[in-house]
Design an enzyme around this catalytic site. Structure first.
Site, PDB file in Angstrom:
ATOM      1  N   HIS A 112      49.744  47.193  43.609  1.00 28.17           N
ATOM      2  CA  HIS A 112      48.973  48.407  43.272  1.00 28.17           C
ATOM      3  C   HIS A 112      48.162  48.887  44.483  1.00 28.17           C
ATOM      4  O   HIS A 112      46.924  48.927  44.437  1.00 28.17           O
ATOM      5  CB  HIS A 112      48.062  48.133  42.063  1.00 28.17           C
ATOM      6  CG  HIS A 112      47.625  49.388  41.364  1.00 28.17           C
ATOM      7  ND1 HIS A 112      47.360  49.460  40.020  1.00 28.17           N
ATOM      8  CD2 HIS A 112      47.392  50.649  41.829  1.00 28.17           C
ATOM      9  CE1 HIS A 112      46.986  50.682  39.691  1.00 28.17           C
ATOM     10  NE2 HIS A 112      46.997  51.421  40.784  1.00 28.17           N
TER      11      HIS A 112
ATOM     12  N   GLU B 174      49.109  43.917  34.818  1.00 20.01           N
ATOM     13  CA  GLU B 174      48.757  43.476  36.158  1.00 20.01           C
ATOM     14  C   GLU B 174      47.318  42.939  36.198  1.00 20.01           C
ATOM     15  O   GLU B 174      46.498  43.383  35.384  1.00 20.01           O
ATOM     16  CB  GLU B 174      48.948  44.628  37.171  1.00 20.01           C
ATOM     17  CG  GLU B 174      48.057  45.828  36.938  1.00 20.01           C
ATOM     18  CD  GLU B 174      48.401  47.000  37.871  1.00 20.01           C
ATOM     19  OE1 GLU B 174      49.581  47.366  37.984  1.00 20.01           O
ATOM     20  OE2 GLU B 174      47.455  47.542  38.469  1.00 20.01           O
TER      21      GLU B 174
ATOM     22  N   ARG C 215      51.729  53.912  36.611  1.00 16.90           N
ATOM     23  CA  ARG C 215      50.971  52.880  35.919  1.00 16.90           C
ATOM     24  C   ARG C 215      51.954  51.921  35.269  1.00 16.90           C
ATOM     25  O   ARG C 215      53.034  52.340  34.824  1.00 16.90           O
ATOM     26  CB  ARG C 215      50.117  53.478  34.796  1.00 16.90           C
ATOM     27  CG  ARG C 215      48.793  54.079  35.225  1.00 16.90           C
ATOM     28  CD  ARG C 215      47.782  53.005  35.649  1.00 16.90           C
ATOM     29  NE  ARG C 215      46.509  53.569  36.021  1.00 16.90           N
ATOM     30  CZ  ARG C 215      46.165  53.975  37.244  1.00 16.90           C
ATOM     31  NH1 ARG C 215      47.014  53.879  38.240  1.00 16.90           N
ATOM     32  NH2 ARG C 215      44.957  54.463  37.483  1.00 16.90           N
TER      33      ARG C 215
HETATM   34  C1  DGY Z   1      44.461  55.647  41.014  1.00 20.28           C
HETATM   35  O1  DGY Z   1      43.788  56.349  41.748  1.00 20.28           O
HETATM   36  O2  DGY Z   1      44.599  55.892  39.817  1.00 20.28           O
HETATM   37  C2  DGY Z   1      45.094  54.464  41.630  1.00 20.28           C
HETATM   38  O3  DGY Z   1      46.109  53.950  40.855  1.00 20.28           O
HETATM   39  C3  DGY Z   1      44.055  53.412  41.917  1.00 20.28           C
HETATM   40  O4  DGY Z   1      43.683  52.828  40.714  1.00 20.28           O
END
Ligand code: DGY
Length: 338
Positions: A287, A269, A240
């Site tokens: 992402h 983001e 993240r």
């Molecule tokens: C998740 O599954 O957490 C991915 O980052 C998609 O948001």
């Protein structure tokens, strides 16, 4: 009357059809990003919502939407949801683990390789018609992956799947750091050794970040940690934004503190710090860790199955939701919102 539900972002047409067959559905197939006020307005009277990382589910929203019984997030991560506030109000939260593990590990490894072997930079070089001579001995030299030391920061399901790829596929030495040490049988299967955080940063040739975001992992990697790394090392973040201090990373990349980085996630983001856009030794992706056709479909369907379970259960019977984030509510179903 069909229960009224919402799905906050665009989804696969057949997933929407499955929902429409059972529920009165508010959808967003134009994929417009709703403001917080719009999200609250659209969830009025909804029993359940299928949500996504871009939706903030907090106490204010929960109090403004008293009929909301469940929030079924599409994604394994759920840092967009105040789970404590949901639990306190009897709102079930679900996520989509497991179905994305291997796909996300594939992607993490791909980003690591693209970063270490300068693939995006090479593509730009060729497209810019700069390649005018063959056999230049030091053109776009990168770092080896096979036989190198792979560091994994966060050894959950995805971290373990990456370790297996590195150890068994590329003969890498794997070291990891995690809140708690893994069972010896899992360590043996992943051929991974537990080390403290400082040793991880100091020893890794390629370090991949897979820890969930929380206040305690905010800026877990900043200038001090980057300085522990080898100047030849690469750093990859598929976890993240916010786990790495992107400003400190941009400086470290510019100053050669580390060789290169690969980033799939960013602080704030979809905005990316302009400094990162201007440097060559960083590979940037939007992402897409879980973004294969099969896996994105599986994630959507798992969220749907969670929602179906909640809508099928008559209060106070605990719904048979396959992947609850706050399962304590299922043990005390009387606490669930009716
Ligand atoms: C998740 O599954 O957490 C991915 O980052 C998609 O948001």
């Amino acid at each position: 009357m069909k229960p009224s539900i919402a799905i906050t972002r665009a989804t696969f047409p057949d997933v929407l059809e499955r929902l429409r067959a059972q529920f009165d559905v508010l959808d967003n197939q134009h994929d417009v990003l709703w403001s917080q006020a719009e999200l609250i307005a659209r969830l009025q009277g909804k029993t359940c919502a299928i949500t996504h990382g871009s939706d903030r589910i907090d106490a204010v929203l929960l109090d403004a939407c008293p009929q909301l019984r469940a929030v079924c997030n599409v994604g394994v991560g759920y840092n967009n949801i105040d789970v404590e506030a949901c639990t306190a109000r009897g709102v079930l939260v679900t996520n989509t683990p497991d179905v994305l593990t291997e796909t996300t590990a594939d992607f993490g490894f791909a980003l690591l390789m693209a970063t270490a072997r300068r693939i995006a930079e090479s593509d730009r070089y060729v497209r810019a018609r700069q390649w005018n001579k063959t056999g230049i001995y030091d053109m776009l030299l990168g770092g080896d992956i096979h036989g190198a030391t792979l560091g994994i920061f966060g050894m959950g399901r995805i971290g373990q799947a990456i370790a297996r790829r590195g150890a068994h596929g590329f003969n890498m030495r794997v070291v990891y750091h995690n809140r708690s040490r893994l069972d010896p049988a899992i360590e043996a299967e992943c051929r991974a050794s537990y080390v403290d955080k400082e040793t991880l940063f100091a020893q890794a040739d390629h370090l991949i970040v897979v820890v969930p975001y929380s206040p305690s992992s905010h800026h877990a990697i900043g200038a001090a940690e980057l300085r522990l790394m080898k100047p030849s090392a690469t750093l990859v973040n598929i976890a993240r934004g916010g786990v790495i201090d992107d400003g400190a990373l941009a400086t470290a990349l510019r100053e050669g503190v580390i060789a290169a980085a690969g980033l799939d996630v960013f602080e704030g983001e979809p905005n990316v710090r302009p400094e990162l856009l201007d440097i060559d030794n960083v590979v940037l992706t939007p992402h897409i860790g879980s973004a294969s056709v099969q896996t994105r479909k599986a994630m959507a369907l798992l969220a749907v199955r969670n929602l179906e379970a909640v809508c099928a259960a008559v209060h106070p019977v605990a719904p048979a939701a396959p992947t609850p984030v706050n399962p304590q509510l299922l043990n005390e179903p009387a606490r669930l919102r009716a």
